[in-house]
Design an enzyme around this catalytic site. Structure first.
Site, short mmCIF file in Angstrom:
data_model
loop_
_atom_site.label_atom_id
_atom_site.label_comp_id
_atom_site.label_asym_id
_atom_site.label_seq_id
_atom_site.Cartn_x
_atom_site.Cartn_y
_atom_site.Cartn_z
N ASN A 6 0.86 -1.18 0.00
CA ASN A 6 0.00 0.00 0.00
C ASN A 6 0.90 1.24 0.00
OD1 ASN A 6 -1.36 2.31 1.14
ND2 ASN A 6 -3.06 0.95 1.62
N ASP A 8 -0.07 4.54 -0.11
CA ASP A 8 -0.75 5.80 0.25
C ASP A 8 0.18 6.80 0.94
OD1 ASP A 8 -3.08 4.70 -0.68
OD2 ASP A 8 -3.90 4.23 1.30
N HIS A 9 1.08 6.28 1.80
CA HIS A 9 1.93 7.21 2.56
C HIS A 9 2.92 7.97 1.69
CE1 HIS A 9 0.19 6.13 6.22
NE2 HIS A 9 0.99 5.17 6.62
N ARG A 17 4.04 18.96 0.86
CA ARG A 17 4.63 20.16 0.26
C ARG A 17 3.88 20.63 -0.99
NH1 ARG A 17 9.81 22.14 1.90
NH2 ARG A 17 9.61 21.94 4.14
N HIS A 42 -5.57 3.77 -1.84
CA HIS A 42 -6.91 4.09 -1.32
C HIS A 42 -7.28 5.48 -1.81
CE1 HIS A 42 -9.62 4.20 2.58
NE2 HIS A 42 -10.27 4.55 1.49
N ARG A 44 -9.52 8.12 -1.21
CA ARG A 44 -10.51 8.52 -0.20
C ARG A 44 -11.39 9.63 -0.73
NH1 ARG A 44 -10.41 7.78 5.38
NH2 ARG A 44 -9.01 6.11 6.00
N ARG A 48 -7.20 12.71 0.74
CA ARG A 48 -6.12 13.18 1.63
C ARG A 48 -4.74 12.66 1.22
NH1 ARG A 48 -7.35 9.87 7.14
NH2 ARG A 48 -9.39 10.81 6.86
N GLU A 69 -8.47 0.47 -3.07
CA GLU A 69 -9.27 0.48 -1.83
C GLU A 69 -10.22 1.66 -1.90
OE1 GLU A 69 -7.45 0.93 2.04
OE2 GLU A 69 -6.21 -0.77 1.54
N THR A 99 -6.75 6.36 9.89
CA THR A 99 -6.66 5.28 8.92
C THR A 99 -7.90 4.42 9.08
OG1 THR A 99 -5.32 3.39 8.18
CG2 THR A 99 -5.29 3.86 10.53
N THR A 100 -8.09 3.45 8.20
CA THR A 100 -9.29 2.61 8.29
C THR A 100 -9.33 1.95 9.67
OG1 THR A 100 -8.86 2.14 5.97
CG2 THR A 100 -10.61 0.89 7.03
N GLU A 150 -10.94 -9.45 2.77
CA GLU A 150 -9.66 -9.11 3.38
C GLU A 150 -9.91 -9.06 4.88
OE1 GLU A 150 -7.33 -5.75 1.91
OE2 GLU A 150 -6.45 -5.51 3.92
N HIS A 190 -3.59 -4.73 7.66
CA HIS A 190 -3.75 -3.60 8.57
C HIS A 190 -2.91 -3.81 9.83
CE1 HIS A 190 -5.26 0.03 10.32
NE2 HIS A 190 -5.74 0.32 9.13
N GLY A 212 1.31 -1.50 4.30
CA GLY A 212 1.73 -0.17 3.90
C GLY A 212 2.67 0.49 4.89
N HIS A 213 2.10 0.93 6.00
CA HIS A 213 2.81 1.80 6.94
C HIS A 213 4.20 1.28 7.32
CE1 HIS A 213 2.99 4.91 10.03
NE2 HIS A 213 3.50 4.00 10.82
#
Ligand code: PXP
Length: 249
Positions: A6, A8-9, A17, A42, A44, A48, A69, A99-100, A150, A190, A212-213
Site C-alpha cells: 500500500n 498511500d503514505h 509540500r 486508497h 478517499r 487526503r 481500496e 486510517t481505516t 480481506e 492492517h 503499507g505503513h
C-alpha cells in the site's frame, strides 16, 4: 503467500509540500521491481493522500495488480468502474479517522453492498470486502457474491498481552479457514509489521497480505526496495520455516 504494498503514505508525503515529489507511481514501480505482487492505493472521498490522477497513472503504468481500496460511495464507484483496477477492496470510511479503523459491517449493509458487488461484477471487476474476523461477516460476504475477503488484522496487531495476541490470531486463522471453505479468496492486512507478520503469513488459507505503513517507514532508513524485500522474506521465508516445523510435528 504474496505481498501487495500500500503506497498511500508516499502520496501523503508528497502532499505535505504540495508538489510532485515523491511520486507514488515511481514508488509503485520500485515495489514491483522488489517483488511485490500488487500495488494497493486508497482513493478517499477527501483525497487526503491519493488523487484521481495518481490512480489513473498507476493504472496505466504498473505491470502487476492494482488493488483500489475505496468506500462504496457513488462517486468513487464511478471512478473505479472507469479505471478498471484488477481488484477493488471495499472499506468503511470515516472522515475523521487517521486510517481505516475496522471492517465493513456486511451483515448490517447486506442489501446495499450486495448491489455494489453486483455492479462491479457486471463490469468484470473482482471485489474484496474488508471485514473483521467474524464468521457472520464472512458468511454475509459470501452470500452477496464477493470474490474475496480481506481480514482486518488491526486488533491482532494492537493486542498487548500474549493471551490477547493468541486470541486475536486464532480469530484470524478461523476466519481464513471459514472463508476458504466458502470458496472465497482470503487476503489480510492492517497494522502488520516486521515483528508480527510471520505468524499471520504462516496461515495457509491466506492468499495475500496488504501492507503499507511499516514498509514505508522502514524504507526511510533502508530504501524502498530493500524494505519490500525484507518484508517478502518474512512473508515467504518464515512462512516456509514455520510450515516445515508444523509439518514435522
Ligand atoms: N488493508 C486495508 C483495507 C487498509 O485500509 C490498510 C490501510 O490503508 C491496509 C491494509 C494497510 O495497513 P497498514 O498501512 O497498517 O499496513
Amino acid at each position: 503467500m504474496r505481498l501487495a504494498i500500500n503506497i498511500d503514505h508516499i502520496a501523503t508525503l508528497r502532499n505535505a509540500r504540495g508538489g510532485s515529489d515523491p511520486d507514488p507511481v515511481k514508488a509503485a514501480l520500485l515495489c514491483e521491481e522488489a517483488g511485490a505482487v500488487g500495488i494497493v492505493c486508497h482513493l478517499r472521498e477527501d483525497r487526503r493522500h491519493m488523487k484521481d490522477d495518481d490512480v489513473q497513472r498507476l493504472r496505466s503504468t504498473i505491470k502487476k495488480k492494482l488493488d483500489l481500496e475505496m468506500a462504496a460511495t457513488e462517486e468513487i464507484i464511478g471512478i473505479a468502474i472507469k479505471t478498471k483496477p484488477d481488484l477493488v477492496t471495499l472499506v468503511p470510511e470515516r472522515r475523521l479517522e487517521l486510517t481505516t479503523e475496522g471492517g465493513l459491517d456486511v451483515v448490517a449493509q447486506k442489501k446495499y453492498l450486495g448491489e455494489v458487488v453486483k455492479q462491479f461484477r457486471q463490469n468484470n471487476i473482482p471485489v474484496s470486502l474488508f471485514i473483521d474476523p467474524a464468521d457472520a461477516q464472512v458468511r454475509a460476504s459470501a452470500d452477496i457474491g464477493t470474490d474475496m475477503i480481506e481480514i482486518h488484522t488491526g486488533e491482532y496487531a494492537e493486542a498487548k498481552t500474549e493471551s490477547e495476541v493468541r486470541e486475536q490470531f486464532q480469530r484470524i486463522q478461523e476466519t481464513a479457514k471459514f472463508g476458504k471453505s466458502l470458496r472465497l479468496g482470503v487476503n489480510a492486512g492492517h497494522g502488520l509489521d516486521y515483528d508480527n507478520v510471520a505468524a499471520v503469513a504462516a496461515i495457509r488459507e491466506i492468499d495475500e497480505m496488504s501492507i503499507g505503513h511499516a514498509v514505508i517507514v522502514r524504507a526511510l532508513f533502508v530504501g524502498l526496495e530493500q524494505a519490500v524485500r525484507e518484508m517478502i522474506h518474512l512473508v515467504e521465508g518464515k512462512t516456509n520455516q514455520v510450515r516445515r516445523q508444523v509439518e514435522e510435528e
